[in-house]
Design a protein around this motif. Structure first.
Motif, short mmCIF file in Angstrom:
data_model
loop_
_atom_site.label_atom_id
_atom_site.label_comp_id
_atom_site.label_asym_id
_atom_site.label_seq_id
_atom_site.Cartn_x
_atom_site.Cartn_y
_atom_site.Cartn_z
N VAL A 57 10.99 -0.49 7.75
CA VAL A 57 10.68 0.45 8.83
C VAL A 57 9.18 0.71 8.83
O VAL A 57 8.64 1.21 7.85
CB VAL A 57 11.46 1.76 8.67
CG1 VAL A 57 11.12 2.74 9.79
CG2 VAL A 57 12.96 1.49 8.63
N ALA A 58 8.51 0.37 9.94
CA ALA A 58 7.05 0.48 10.01
C ALA A 58 6.62 1.27 11.24
O ALA A 58 5.65 0.93 11.90
CB ALA A 58 6.42 -0.91 10.03
N THR A 59 7.35 2.33 11.55
CA THR A 59 7.02 3.15 12.71
C THR A 59 5.57 3.63 12.64
O THR A 59 5.15 4.16 11.61
CB THR A 59 7.95 4.37 12.77
OG1 THR A 59 9.30 3.96 12.59
CG2 THR A 59 7.80 5.09 14.11
N PRO A 60 4.79 3.46 13.72
CA PRO A 60 3.42 4.00 13.71
C PRO A 60 3.43 5.49 13.42
O PRO A 60 4.24 6.25 13.94
CB PRO A 60 2.93 3.70 15.13
CG PRO A 60 3.73 2.52 15.58
CD PRO A 60 5.09 2.72 14.95
N GLY A 61 2.51 5.90 12.56
CA GLY A 61 2.43 7.30 12.16
C GLY A 61 3.08 7.57 10.82
O GLY A 61 2.70 8.51 10.12
N ALA A 62 4.09 6.77 10.47
CA ALA A 62 4.67 6.88 9.13
C ALA A 62 3.77 6.14 8.14
O ALA A 62 3.05 5.21 8.50
CB ALA A 62 6.07 6.28 9.11
N LEU A 63 3.81 6.56 6.88
CA LEU A 63 3.07 5.88 5.81
C LEU A 63 3.99 4.85 5.16
O LEU A 63 5.09 5.20 4.72
CB LEU A 63 2.59 6.89 4.77
CG LEU A 63 1.64 7.98 5.26
CD1 LEU A 63 1.40 9.01 4.16
CD2 LEU A 63 0.32 7.38 5.72
N THR A 64 3.55 3.60 5.10
CA THR A 64 4.35 2.57 4.44
C THR A 64 3.76 2.30 3.06
O THR A 64 2.54 2.29 2.88
CB THR A 64 4.38 1.28 5.26
OG1 THR A 64 3.05 0.78 5.46
CG2 THR A 64 5.05 1.51 6.62
N VAL A 65 4.66 2.09 2.10
CA VAL A 65 4.25 2.04 0.69
C VAL A 65 4.67 0.71 0.07
O VAL A 65 5.84 0.35 0.05
CB VAL A 65 4.86 3.20 -0.10
CG1 VAL A 65 4.30 3.22 -1.53
CG2 VAL A 65 4.58 4.54 0.59
N GLY A 66 3.68 -0.02 -0.43
CA GLY A 66 3.92 -1.26 -1.16
C GLY A 66 3.85 -1.04 -2.66
O GLY A 66 3.95 0.10 -3.14
N GLY A 67 3.66 -2.14 -3.41
CA GLY A 67 3.75 -2.05 -4.86
C GLY A 67 2.57 -2.65 -5.60
O GLY A 67 2.07 -3.71 -5.24
N VAL A 68 2.15 -1.95 -6.66
CA VAL A 68 1.11 -2.41 -7.57
C VAL A 68 1.63 -2.29 -8.99
O VAL A 68 2.21 -1.26 -9.36
CB VAL A 68 -0.18 -1.58 -7.41
CG1 VAL A 68 -1.15 -1.85 -8.55
CG2 VAL A 68 -0.84 -1.88 -6.07
N HIS A 69 1.44 -3.35 -9.77
CA HIS A 69 1.83 -3.30 -11.17
C HIS A 69 0.64 -2.88 -12.02
O HIS A 69 -0.45 -3.43 -11.88
CB HIS A 69 2.34 -4.67 -11.64
CG HIS A 69 2.88 -4.65 -13.03
ND1 HIS A 69 2.14 -5.04 -14.12
CD2 HIS A 69 4.08 -4.25 -13.50
CE1 HIS A 69 2.88 -4.90 -15.22
NE2 HIS A 69 4.06 -4.42 -14.87
N VAL A 70 0.85 -1.90 -12.87
CA VAL A 70 -0.18 -1.43 -13.79
C VAL A 70 0.17 -1.97 -15.17
O VAL A 70 1.19 -1.60 -15.75
CB VAL A 70 -0.28 0.11 -13.82
CG1 VAL A 70 -1.43 0.55 -14.71
CG2 VAL A 70 -0.45 0.66 -12.41
N GLY A 71 -0.66 -2.87 -15.66
CA GLY A 71 -0.38 -3.51 -16.94
C GLY A 71 -0.61 -2.60 -18.13
O GLY A 71 -1.13 -1.48 -17.99
N PRO A 72 -0.24 -3.08 -19.34
CA PRO A 72 -0.38 -2.25 -20.55
C PRO A 72 -1.80 -1.78 -20.79
O PRO A 72 -2.01 -0.70 -21.34
CB PRO A 72 0.10 -3.20 -21.66
CG PRO A 72 0.96 -4.20 -20.97
CD PRO A 72 0.39 -4.39 -19.62
#
Length: 452
Positions: free
Chosen positions: A302-317
């Motif tokens: 869901v990518a409705t304009p005005g909503a915030l879309t959240v992806g992913g980042v891996h934080v290593g050790p």
């Protein structure tokens, strides 16, 4: 039990009713019209929703949820057929194989005999799907797991704000998900929570899938002082995202967090989301774990304009940041010019996303399923997982801390409100093939890892 749900929703039909707009415009099957016209052009006069709700109630139907954009109505299927022209019955979804899932469909044409002049469309509601990595054979664990709440608070930098008394107090957050089990983890940390069912047949005391309980723990780790209401959108076999989102908007929160997508297109959901943002509610949606919003795809983000879309980042050790190869990124097929994600939260890597230790309901669907590869028991109330679901819950917690500090000044938070708090991520590739390319912002992670 699946059999009980099937019997209940076999007897009781549910429909989405879309009122006619005051200005005569309709999204129909083209949500991109939201890019051409203000949201209010698609909304009815307020009295229209009241009038329809009263008429359906007098007829013996139940108005399960309502918003300024539409209503969700249910009733015994004989009555639903009498009022709307067709029963609405369960059909097994043949494409989801790891669990039993049903959807609702109408064998005949749906139209209201009550006030048809006030109604643009009546339809069977689409189902939703919670976002989680697929169960595949495990690989050896190469990194430590993140523990809640301390590791999430540390990654966000929220521990410093917590020490200064900024914990999300006074911020009202609604999470739309599968439910919230009364877990000892939540009690031990003194979180303030409540559960509201999207539809009356859904049991607010249980989280049969376990996804919502887990996601709530991550949000609360970042913003432990918020008042969190879970709108339960699903049982084990059925889910109702539009009704749940309407119910969430009715609660008039500051933030609505959505770690899920829909099965096939659900155009009316975009109007509900846009209307909530217009009212000043910050709405977050997960970018997906391989899903996009391609119109022929079974699983829709869901990518409705005005909503915030959240992806992913891996934080290593060692603290190194890398785009998660489990997380989606894409250019929207529904809204030209829209790129996803806007920002990112912490997320594991393929194949399983084993990254964060979550509390869940003992013996629930995800407790059983994940135990085949995450090292936990199938009935112990704990699982190890991650994905853009968790990233979104984390981001909603960060947003709550921003709201408490007055960022956004009473309106919905925008991406530009959060950019300065994002850590740049310049390495790695998303599951959908976007490479960071040594720069940030980039298509894989948007503006990078959101922090406080």
């Amino acid at each position: 039990m699946v059999e009980d749900e099937l019997a209940s929703f076999g007897r009781r039909g549910t429909v989405t009713v879309v009122p006619r707009s005051a200005r005569g415009l309709s999204l129909g099957g083209d949500p991109a019209r939201l890019l051409l016209h203000p949201v209010e052009d698609f909304l009815p006069e307020p009295a229209v929703v009241d009038r329809l709700a009263d008429a359906f109630t007098r007829e013996g139907l139940t108005v399960e949820a309502r918003s300024e954009a539409g209503l969700t109505v249910s009733g015994e299927n004989g009555l639903v057929e009498e009022v709307f022209g067709s029963p609405v019955v369960p059909v097994r979804n043949k494409y989801i194989r790891e669990s039993v899932r049903y959807e609702l469909c109408a064998p005949g044409t749906l139209r209201s005999r009550l006030h048809p002049e006030l109604i643009t469309e009546v339809r069977a509601p689409r189902a939703g799907f919670e976002l989680a990595p697929s169960a595949v054979p495990p690989l050896p664990h190469t990194a430590g797991y993140l523990r809640l709440p301390e590791d999430a608070a540390r990654l966000a930098g929220a521990d410093r704000l917590h020490a200064a008394g900024i914990r999300g107090d006074g911020v009202r957050v609604v999470m739309v998900d599968t439910g919230l089990y009364d877990h000892p983890h939540h009690r031990a940390h003194g979180y303030t929570t409540a559960v509201v069912p999207a539809l009356s047949p859904l049991d607010p005391r249980s989280d049969e899938r376990g996804h919502g309980t887990a996601m709530s723990a991550l949000l609360l780790a970042v913003a432990p002082g918020v008042s969190l209401t879970m709108v339960k959108m699903a049982g084990e076999a059925f889910s109702f995202p539009v009704a749940a989102f309407q119910r969430a908007a009715q609660l008039e929160p500051d933030i609505i967090s959505c770690s899920w997508g829909t099965l096939r297109e659900e155009p009316h959901l975009h109007l509900e989301v846009a209307a909530a943002v217009r009212r000043g509610i910050t709405v977050l949606f997960a970018a997906g774990n391989g899903s996009t919003d391609r119109r022929n795809a079974m699983f829709q983000s869901v990518a409705t304009p005005g909503a915030l879309t959240v992806g992913g980042v891996h934080v290593g050790p060692g603290g190194e940041l890398r785009a998660s190869d489990l997380a989606s990124s894409y250019r929207s097929a529904v809204f030209p010019g829209r790129t996803v994600p806007d920002v990112c939260g912490p997320c594991g890597m393929l194949p399983n996303g084993d990254y964060i230790v979550f509390p869940t309901q003992p013996g629930c669907l995800f407790d059983r399923r994940n135990s085949s590869y995450d090292g936990t028991a199938p009935d112990d109330g704990w699982l190890v997982s991650s994905g853009t679901s968790g990233a979104t819950a984390y981001a909603a917690g960060v947003a709550a801390l921003a709201v408490q500090q007055g960022i956004g000044q009473g309106r919905a938070l925008r991406t530009e409100d959060l950019v300065s708090a994002c850590l740049p991520v310049t390495q790695g590739r998303s599951i959908t093939g976007d490479d960071c390319g040594g720069v940030c912002p980039n298509h894989a992670v948007g503006h990078g890892l959101l922090t406080v």
